[in-house]
Motif scaffolding. Structure first.
Motif, mmCIF file in Angstrom:
data_model
loop_
_atom_site.group_PDB
_atom_site.id
_atom_site.type_symbol
_atom_site.label_atom_id
_atom_site.label_comp_id
_atom_site.label_asym_id
_atom_site.label_seq_id
_atom_site.Cartn_x
_atom_site.Cartn_y
_atom_site.Cartn_z
ATOM 1 N N VAL A 57 52.408 79.087 14.444
ATOM 2 C CA VAL A 57 52.386 78.009 15.435
ATOM 3 C C VAL A 57 52.460 78.570 16.852
ATOM 4 C CG1 VAL A 57 53.712 76.064 16.374
ATOM 5 C CG2 VAL A 57 53.261 76.198 13.921
ATOM 6 N N ALA A 58 53.321 79.573 17.043
ATOM 7 C CA ALA A 58 53.457 80.172 18.374
ATOM 8 C C ALA A 58 52.148 80.822 18.815
ATOM 9 C CB ALA A 58 54.588 81.195 18.370
ATOM 10 N N HIS A 59 51.463 81.504 17.908
ATOM 11 C CA HIS A 59 50.210 82.166 18.266
ATOM 12 C C HIS A 59 49.082 81.159 18.460
ATOM 13 C CE1 HIS A 59 51.353 86.416 17.964
ATOM 14 N NE2 HIS A 59 52.198 86.025 17.028
ATOM 15 N N TYR A 60 49.080 80.097 17.670
ATOM 16 C CA TYR A 60 48.076 79.052 17.903
ATOM 17 C C TYR A 60 48.259 78.430 19.289
ATOM 18 C CZ TYR A 60 46.443 78.970 13.035
ATOM 19 O OH TYR A 60 45.885 79.284 11.822
ATOM 20 N N ARG A 61 49.511 78.258 19.667
ATOM 21 C CA ARG A 61 49.771 77.689 20.994
ATOM 22 C C ARG A 61 49.241 78.617 22.088
ATOM 23 N NH1 ARG A 61 55.395 75.130 23.351
ATOM 24 N NH2 ARG A 61 54.806 75.124 25.546
ATOM 25 N N ARG A 62 49.455 79.924 21.926
ATOM 26 C CA ARG A 62 48.948 80.867 22.923
ATOM 27 C C ARG A 62 47.424 80.872 22.950
ATOM 28 N NH1 ARG A 62 52.824 85.823 20.970
ATOM 29 N NH2 ARG A 62 54.825 84.860 21.512
ATOM 30 N N ALA A 63 46.811 80.794 21.768
ATOM 31 C CA ALA A 63 45.344 80.748 21.716
ATOM 32 C C ALA A 63 44.812 79.514 22.426
ATOM 33 C CB ALA A 63 44.874 80.758 20.264
ATOM 34 N N ALA A 64 45.463 78.388 22.215
ATOM 35 C CA ALA A 64 45.038 77.145 22.873
ATOM 36 C C ALA A 64 45.299 77.190 24.372
ATOM 37 C CB ALA A 64 45.769 75.962 22.255
ATOM 38 N N ARG A 65 46.335 77.912 24.762
ATOM 39 C CA ARG A 65 46.697 78.003 26.186
ATOM 40 C C ARG A 65 45.647 78.757 26.994
ATOM 41 N NH1 ARG A 65 47.238 78.213 30.666
ATOM 42 N NH2 ARG A 65 49.064 78.253 32.014
ATOM 43 N N TRP A 66 44.930 79.683 26.345
ATOM 44 C CA TRP A 66 43.843 80.391 27.030
ATOM 45 C C TRP A 66 42.625 79.469 27.102
ATOM 46 C CZ3 TRP A 66 44.105 84.740 29.733
ATOM 47 C CH2 TRP A 66 45.150 85.631 29.478
ATOM 48 N N TYR A 67 42.759 78.445 27.912
ATOM 49 C CA TYR A 67 41.713 77.423 27.986
ATOM 50 C C TYR A 67 40.668 77.776 29.034
ATOM 51 C CZ TYR A 67 39.372 73.119 29.301
ATOM 52 O OH TYR A 67 38.412 72.189 29.609
ATOM 53 N N ALA A 68 39.422 77.510 28.679
ATOM 54 C CA ALA A 68 38.306 77.527 29.626
ATOM 55 C C ALA A 68 37.268 76.568 29.077
ATOM 56 C CB ALA A 68 37.725 78.929 29.773
ATOM 57 N N PRO A 69 36.559 75.850 29.926
ATOM 58 C CA PRO A 69 35.534 74.933 29.430
ATOM 59 C C PRO A 69 34.549 75.662 28.514
ATOM 60 C CG PRO A 69 35.904 74.575 31.772
ATOM 61 C CD PRO A 69 36.681 75.812 31.404
ATOM 62 N N GLY A 70 34.380 75.135 27.306
ATOM 63 C CA GLY A 70 33.454 75.751 26.372
ATOM 64 C C GLY A 70 34.052 76.824 25.484
#
Length: 223
Positions: A57-70
């Motif tokens: 869950v913690a790593h999924y959150r970090r992956a989602a946090r690296w947001y950029a359009p597309g």
């Protein structure tokens, strides 16, 4: 070729070079965001397959946090978190469900800048968080409230999200404009007709470029 034509050709080459440099810089930033998001997603998937869902869950959150359009990896991470949350709800594991939904919420709000991305996902997470919290044993102060009333109160608090700061949003926009103008000026003024570096101009426009880029990052972080 006439002198005006040669001069026009030189300016066209300089502008093309500046556009290319700006494009490369933006590409580097995009690659950094996407690769970091993918790395976190891969690690989260590995942990989840191994059965360490809490750590994933913690790593999924970090992956989602690296947001950029597309960026597909950021969206995939939000999908995985929602899957974990829904499975935990079905298994009557409110702690894991809350952790996953809160990670969805935290990742989306952490990625906001001039706007809040994934607004529908954020509202859905808020709904689930409010429902889960209302179902828990209430504190003494809420003992007289019904579960529906507690849910409404939790949801109201969750929806009170500070909007992006107009001031820092403006700082980011001005920083971006300064960064682009400085890159163009560096190519057209700090490099002479024979592609030699003009030291004085390079120092001036190089400094402006750094300040503009720094302002852009600072505005994004604090908006």
């Amino acid at each position: 070729m006439t002198a005006p034509a040669r001069e026009d050709g030189r300016w066209a080459r300089r502008i093309a070079r500046a556009v290319a440099i700006a494009g490369v810089l933006l590409l580097v930033l995009a690659v950094r965001v996407v690769t970091a998001s993918r790395a976190e997603l891969v690690e989260a998937d590995r942990l989840r397959e191994r059965g360490d869902v809490d750590a994933s869950v913690a790593h999924y959150r970090r992956a989602a946090r690296w947001y950029a359009p597309g960026n597909p990896y950021s969206t995939d991470a939000l999908d995985r978190l929602a899957e974990i949350a829904q499975s935990a709800e079905a298994a009557r594991d409110p702690d894991l469900a809350l952790a996953a939904w809160r990670s969805v919420r935290g990742a989306i709000l952490g990625a906001r800048s001039f706007y809040v991305p994934h607004q529908e996902r954020l509202e859905r997470a808020d709904e689930h968080i409010a429902t889960l919290m209302a179902a828990m044993r209430p504190p003494p102060v809420d003992a007289g409230r019904s579960e529906a009333e507690r849910r409404a109160a939790h949801l109201e608090l969750l929806r009170e999200v500070p909007r992006p700061s107009p001031f820092w949003g403006l700082v980011a926009l001005l920083g971006l404009a300064t960064w682009i103008v400085a890159a163009l000026a560096f190519v057209t003024r700090a490099i002479d007709e024979e592609d030699r570096l003009v030291a004085a101009q390079a120092r001036v426009w190089g400094t402006v470029w750094i300040l503009g880029f720094g302002s852009f990052l600072l505005g994004l972080a604090l908006a």
